[in-house]
Design a protein around this motif. Structure first.
Motif, PDB file in Angstrom:
ATOM      1  N   CYS A   1      15.584 -23.913  10.761  1.00 50.15           N
ATOM      2  CA  CYS A   1      14.704 -23.896   9.566  1.00 50.15           C
ATOM      3  C   CYS A   1      14.169 -22.509   9.418  1.00 50.15           C
ATOM      4  CB  CYS A   1      13.656 -24.978   9.471  1.00 50.15           C
ATOM      5  SG  CYS A   1      14.425 -26.899   9.745  1.00 50.15           S
ATOM      6  N   PRO A   2      14.925 -21.481   9.218  1.00 47.51           N
ATOM      7  CA  PRO A   2      14.306 -20.063   9.434  1.00 47.51           C
ATOM      8  C   PRO A   2      13.072 -19.741   8.211  1.00 47.51           C
ATOM      9  CG  PRO A   2      16.253 -19.870   8.337  1.00 47.51           C
ATOM     10  CD  PRO A   2      16.152 -21.465   9.069  1.00 47.51           C
ATOM     11  N   THR A   3      13.180 -20.247   7.177  1.00 47.70           N
ATOM     12  CA  THR A   3      11.947 -19.991   6.254  1.00 47.70           C
ATOM     13  C   THR A   3      11.092 -20.626   6.684  1.00 47.70           C
ATOM     14  OG1 THR A   3      13.711 -19.992   4.396  1.00 47.70           O
ATOM     15  CG2 THR A   3      11.543 -19.980   3.743  1.00 47.70           C
ATOM     16  N   SER A   4      11.180 -21.978   6.967  1.00 44.98           N
ATOM     17  CA  SER A   4       9.841 -22.672   7.244  1.00 44.98           C
ATOM     18  C   SER A   4       8.978 -22.029   8.640  1.00 44.98           C
ATOM     19  CB  SER A   4       9.736 -24.209   7.524  1.00 44.98           C
ATOM     20  OG  SER A   4       8.713 -25.013   8.141  1.00 44.98           O
ATOM     21  N   ASN A   5      10.135 -21.694   9.701  1.00 43.53           N
ATOM     22  CA  ASN A   5       9.457 -21.114  11.026  1.00 43.53           C
ATOM     23  C   ASN A   5       8.746 -19.928  10.561  1.00 43.53           C
ATOM     24  OD1 ASN A   5      10.567 -22.978  12.240  1.00 43.53           O
ATOM     25  ND2 ASN A   5      12.433 -22.031  13.090  1.00 43.53           N
ATOM     26  N   ALA A   6       9.194 -19.127   9.778  1.00 40.60           N
ATOM     27  CA  ALA A   6       8.375 -17.819   9.461  1.00 40.60           C
ATOM     28  C   ALA A   6       7.302 -18.054   8.616  1.00 40.60           C
ATOM     29  CB  ALA A   6       9.400 -16.888   8.628  1.00 40.60           C
ATOM     30  N   ARG A   7       7.459 -18.989   7.779  1.00 43.54           N
ATOM     31  CA  ARG A   7       5.851 -19.370   7.125  1.00 43.54           C
ATOM     32  C   ARG A   7       4.904 -19.802   7.957  1.00 43.54           C
ATOM     33  NH1 ARG A   7       1.948 -22.473   4.967  1.00 43.54           N
ATOM     34  NH2 ARG A   7       2.335 -23.597   2.931  1.00 43.54           N
ATOM     35  N   LEU A   8       5.084 -20.485   9.135  1.00 43.73           N
ATOM     36  CA  LEU A   8       4.175 -21.133  10.114  1.00 43.73           C
ATOM     37  C   LEU A   8       3.977 -20.229  11.305  1.00 43.73           C
ATOM     38  CD1 LEU A   8       5.016 -24.883  10.047  1.00 43.73           C
ATOM     39  CD2 LEU A   8       2.928 -23.777   9.074  1.00 43.73           C
ATOM     40  N   GLY A   9       4.824 -19.050  11.203  1.00 42.26           N
ATOM     41  CA  GLY A   9       4.823 -18.175  12.348  1.00 42.26           C
ATOM     42  C   GLY A   9       5.207 -18.956  13.606  1.00 42.26           C
ATOM     43  N   ALA A  10       6.214 -19.586  13.526  1.00 48.78           N
ATOM     44  CA  ALA A  10       6.574 -20.517  14.673  1.00 48.78           C
ATOM     45  C   ALA A  10       7.295 -19.638  15.648  1.00 48.78           C
ATOM     46  CB  ALA A  10       7.337 -21.613  14.365  1.00 48.78           C
ATOM     47  N   GLY A  11       7.950 -18.507  15.222  1.00 49.08           N
ATOM     48  CA  GLY A  11       8.870 -17.888  16.257  1.00 49.08           C
ATOM     49  C   GLY A  11      10.263 -17.957  15.585  1.00 49.08           C
ATOM     50  N   ILE A  12      11.193 -17.140  16.224  1.00 50.48           N
ATOM     51  CA  ILE A  12      12.626 -16.807  15.755  1.00 50.48           C
ATOM     52  C   ILE A  12      13.491 -17.725  16.773  1.00 50.48           C
ATOM     53  CG2 ILE A  12      14.404 -15.451  15.237  1.00 50.48           C
ATOM     54  CD1 ILE A  12      12.403 -13.446  14.785  1.00 50.48           C
ATOM     55  N   ALA A  13      14.310 -18.636  16.304  1.00 50.12           N
ATOM     56  CA  ALA A  13      15.151 -19.408  17.135  1.00 50.12           C
ATOM     57  C   ALA A  13      16.321 -18.586  17.798  1.00 50.12           C
ATOM     58  CB  ALA A  13      15.569 -20.834  16.375  1.00 50.12           C
ATOM     59  N   ARG A  14      16.768 -19.004  18.785  1.00 50.38           N
ATOM     60  CA  ARG A  14      17.771 -18.381  19.720  1.00 50.38           C
ATOM     61  C   ARG A  14      19.109 -18.888  18.947  1.00 50.38           C
ATOM     62  NH1 ARG A  14      16.926 -19.305  25.967  1.00 50.38           N
ATOM     63  NH2 ARG A  14      18.667 -18.119  25.825  1.00 50.38           N
ATOM     64  N   VAL A  15      19.410 -18.628  17.516  1.00 49.80           N
ATOM     65  CA  VAL A  15      20.354 -19.137  16.940  1.00 49.80           C
ATOM     66  C   VAL A  15      21.872 -18.552  17.312  1.00 49.80           C
ATOM     67  CG1 VAL A  15      21.431 -19.671  14.661  1.00 49.80           C
ATOM     68  CG2 VAL A  15      19.030 -20.031  14.969  1.00 49.80           C
ATOM     69  N   ALA A  16      21.873 -17.365  17.447  1.00 55.68           N
ATOM     70  CA  ALA A  16      23.164 -16.579  18.036  1.00 55.68           C
ATOM     71  C   ALA A  16      23.405 -17.401  19.457  1.00 55.68           C
ATOM     72  CB  ALA A  16      22.869 -15.232  18.056  1.00 55.68           C
ATOM     73  N   ASP A  17      22.497 -17.434  20.376  1.00 53.41           N
ATOM     74  CA  ASP A  17      22.678 -18.218  21.647  1.00 53.41           C
ATOM     75  C   ASP A  17      23.489 -19.555  21.479  1.00 53.41           C
ATOM     76  OD1 ASP A  17      22.000 -15.571  23.108  1.00 53.41           O
ATOM     77  OD2 ASP A  17      19.907 -16.445  23.285  1.00 53.41           O
ATOM     78  N   LEU A  18      22.487 -20.343  20.533  1.00 48.63           N
ATOM     79  CA  LEU A  18      23.018 -21.762  20.453  1.00 48.63           C
ATOM     80  C   LEU A  18      24.676 -21.759  19.759  1.00 48.63           C
ATOM     81  CD1 LEU A  18      19.738 -23.037  18.690  1.00 48.63           C
ATOM     82  CD2 LEU A  18      20.928 -23.877  20.917  1.00 48.63           C
ATOM     83  N   VAL A  19      24.810 -20.941  18.939  1.00 48.26           N
ATOM     84  CA  VAL A  19      26.239 -20.888  18.415  1.00 48.26           C
ATOM     85  C   VAL A  19      27.069 -20.170  19.429  1.00 48.26           C
ATOM     86  CG1 VAL A  19      27.804 -19.722  16.590  1.00 48.26           C
ATOM     87  CG2 VAL A  19      25.471 -20.538  15.952  1.00 48.26           C
ATOM     88  N   ARG A  20      26.933 -19.385  20.096  1.00 48.08           N
ATOM     89  CA  ARG A  20      27.838 -18.789  21.333  1.00 48.08           C
ATOM     90  C   ARG A  20      27.924 -19.872  22.155  1.00 48.08           C
ATOM     91  NH1 ARG A  20      25.797 -14.170  21.044  1.00 48.08           N
ATOM     92  NH2 ARG A  20      24.118 -14.725  22.351  1.00 48.08           N
ATOM     93  N   ALA A  21      26.948 -20.749  22.525  1.00 45.61           N
ATOM     94  CA  ALA A  21      27.036 -21.802  23.525  1.00 45.61           C
ATOM     95  C   ALA A  21      28.022 -23.067  23.150  1.00 45.61           C
ATOM     96  CB  ALA A  21      25.928 -22.353  23.995  1.00 45.61           C
ATOM     97  N   GLY A  22      28.244 -23.022  21.836  1.00 44.50           N
ATOM     98  CA  GLY A  22      28.961 -24.082  21.157  1.00 44.50           C
ATOM     99  C   GLY A  22      27.884 -25.067  20.714  1.00 44.50           C
ATOM    100  N   VAL A  23      26.630 -24.852  20.802  1.00 44.54           N
ATOM    101  CA  VAL A  23      25.853 -26.123  20.041  1.00 44.54           C
ATOM    102  C   VAL A  23      25.981 -26.393  18.523  1.00 44.54           C
ATOM    103  CG1 VAL A  23      23.528 -26.821  19.656  1.00 44.54           C
ATOM    104  CG2 VAL A  23      24.206 -25.579  21.843  1.00 44.54           C
ATOM    105  N   ALA A  24      26.153 -27.682  18.003  1.00 50.93           N
ATOM    106  CA  ALA A  24      26.270 -27.680  16.506  1.00 50.93           C
ATOM    107  C   ALA A  24      24.962 -27.236  15.924  1.00 50.93           C
ATOM    108  CB  ALA A  24      26.625 -29.134  16.058  1.00 50.93           C
ATOM    109  N   VAL A  25      24.899 -26.433  14.900  1.00 51.04           N
ATOM    110  CA  VAL A  25      23.843 -25.885  14.309  1.00 51.04           C
ATOM    111  C   VAL A  25      23.933 -26.015  12.785  1.00 51.04           C
ATOM    112  CG1 VAL A  25      22.204 -23.966  14.127  1.00 51.04           C
ATOM    113  CG2 VAL A  25      23.341 -24.423  16.162  1.00 51.04           C
ATOM    114  N   GLY A  26      23.062 -26.659  12.264  1.00 48.99           N
ATOM    115  CA  GLY A  26      23.093 -26.324  10.731  1.00 48.99           C
ATOM    116  C   GLY A  26      21.670 -25.836  10.346  1.00 48.99           C
TER     117      GLY A  26
END
Length: 453
Positions: free
Chosen positions: A292-317
């Motif tokens: 949830c990139p927009t919400s994470n930025a709105r709350l200052g939660a941080g930036i998820a490791r999406v590239a790492d997740l995709v590279r590892a084969g995790v299902a990401v929506g």
């Protein structure tokens, strides 16, 4: 006789496993399924076929929203400069006044906005059940049917009140036995396991800081007994990580792993703060992630490791999350933000525009267990399609239509089909009057805020 619709003369990004694209192509829809896809001119299907002119447009699979809180549409614009825990403690007293009618109005507004921004399938995580609030789950299911979106609502829950060390106020939590009974009832009443399903139920205790270990453990067992999916928030903020370290002596991911909450039937919202062990465990177990990139930025939660997740084969929506932490609620903004945040974290090669589109479509289908039915434009799949108009002044001169869609201004929709049914045409939602809905939303918010004092 089945309705036949032909969308022709458009660019087509199928998002299939081969990444097939056509600079000028067509799709034939027969009933609620895709009957043909190809380059050039469509076959002659006779005078009875409905033809949609796709000139100047890009056809993609409908976007799939994997995390949302629809009720929050009537609490937008509040606690705008808060951390997650500050935001929650500010808004819990407001949400305590939510009722069935408020949820119906909020859900209709949020779902209509999702439709207008290319979303054909959405989930929802509803975990607020005030004792005198009626049946909010039924209310949002009714709203989704009215707007016309494919719907995967989660029967959420909270059983850990403030007096027991949780974050929500005591009057907003439910008893464990009541939650389990209501969860089983929701599945029995609403869940449709068929491939054509417009409605499926998941079970979703809210978060590690609002539910007990018993609720997590029992919900997992019940979901697996009933054959439905599991969802919760995970590792959204440092506050959550600190809470879990102090309370359970481990990270949020390790805590949920101990409770049998990893597996191909589970998906997590956010998953921002993951160590390498947690990321590997997600990949090994087939557990999904709703980014949830927009919400994470709105709350200052941080930036998820999406590239790492995709590279590892995790299902990401992708997910818009609740409108109280993403006031726009626009699904087409999420692939762009996912791309930008990934590159901000990992450099310009961290994510391509086509990967971003895949996360918003096929990635979401995988997360929700619908990869065989939706998420790509392939013969036999359900006709959930978004036709984007890219011949506008904002997109003129961008030669690659996928780049124009992902990196350009959010384009208008020429058409949105869900299950073969037209829900949006020329940027306007056809199933509900959005002006009437907007007035209802304003009244519902004023009523809720007045109730909260």
């Amino acid at each position: 006789m089945e309705q036949v619709t032909v969308i022709a003369d458009c660019a087509v990004a199928t998002v299939d496993a081969q990444g097939t694209e056509y600079a000028r192509g067509y799709v034939v829809v027969r009933g609620n399924r895709i009957d043909a896809v190809g380059a050039g001119d469509p076959p002659d299907l006779g005078a009875d076929a409905r033809r949609v002119d796709g000139r100047g447009c890009l056809l993609t699979p409908g976007l799939v929203n994997t995390h949302q809180h629809l009720y929050q549409w009537i609490t937008r614009g509040l606690a705008t400069d808060h951390t997650l825990f500050e935001w929650l403690t500010t808004l819990y007293p407001v949400w305590a006044g939510i009722d069935e009618d408020g949820v119906r109005v909020a859900a209709t507004g949020a779902l209509a906005t999702l439709a207008r921004t290319g979303c054909t399938t959405t989930t929802d995580h509803h975990y607020v059940f005030p004792r005198d609030g009626g049946d909010p789950l039924a209310a949002e299911i009714t709203a989704a049917a009215r707007v016309g979106l494919r719907f995967h609502p989660c029967r959420g829950s909270m059983d850990l009140g403030a007096s027991a060390g949780g974050l929500p106020p005591d009057h907003l939590v439910e008893r464990l036995d009541d939650i389990l009974a209501a969860s089983a009832e929701a599945v029995a009443r609403w869940h449709d396991p068929s491939p054509d399903a417009m409605l499926r139920i998941a079970l979703a205790p809210c978060s590690p800081f609002s539910v007990t270990p018993d609720l997590l453990r029992e919900s997992a067992a019940l979901a697996r007994e009933l054959g439905v999916r599991l969802h919760t928030h995970l590792a959204e903020t440092i506050d959550e990580q600190d809470y879990c370290l102090a309370t359970f002596g481990c990270t949020p991911a390790r805590y949920l792993q101990r409770l049998d909450w990893f597996g191909p039937d589970v998906w997590y919202a956010h998953a921002v703060h993951l160590d390498d062990d947690a990321l590997a465990a997600l990949a090994e177990t087939g557990t999904g992630v709703a980014h949830c990139p927009t919400s994470n930025a709105r709350l200052g939660a941080g930036i998820a490791r999406v590239a790492d997740l995709v590279r590892a084969g995790v299902a990401v929506g992708l997910g818009v999350d609740g409108a109280a932490s993403n006031e726009a609620g626009s699904m087409i903004e999420e692939p762009r933000h996912a791309l930008l945040w990934a590159r901000n974290r990992g450099g310009p090669h961290a994510m391509t525009v086509r990967t971003a589109l895949e996360l918003a479509t096929m990635g979401g289908a995988r997360v929700l267990g619908r990869a065989a039915d939706i998420g790509s434009i392939e013969v036999g799949k359900l006709a959930d399609l978004a036709l984007w108009r890219l011949d506008t002044a904002a997109h003129a001169g961008i030669a690659d239509p996928v780049t124009a869609l992902v990196l350009g201004s959010p384009p208008p929709l020429a058409a949105l089909l869900v299950n073969g049914r037209e829900v949006v045409r020329d940027g306007e939602v056809r199933t509900v009057d959005t002006d009437v809905v907007a007035a209802e939303v304003a009244r519902a918010q004023a009523k809720l805020l007045a109730k909260a004092g």
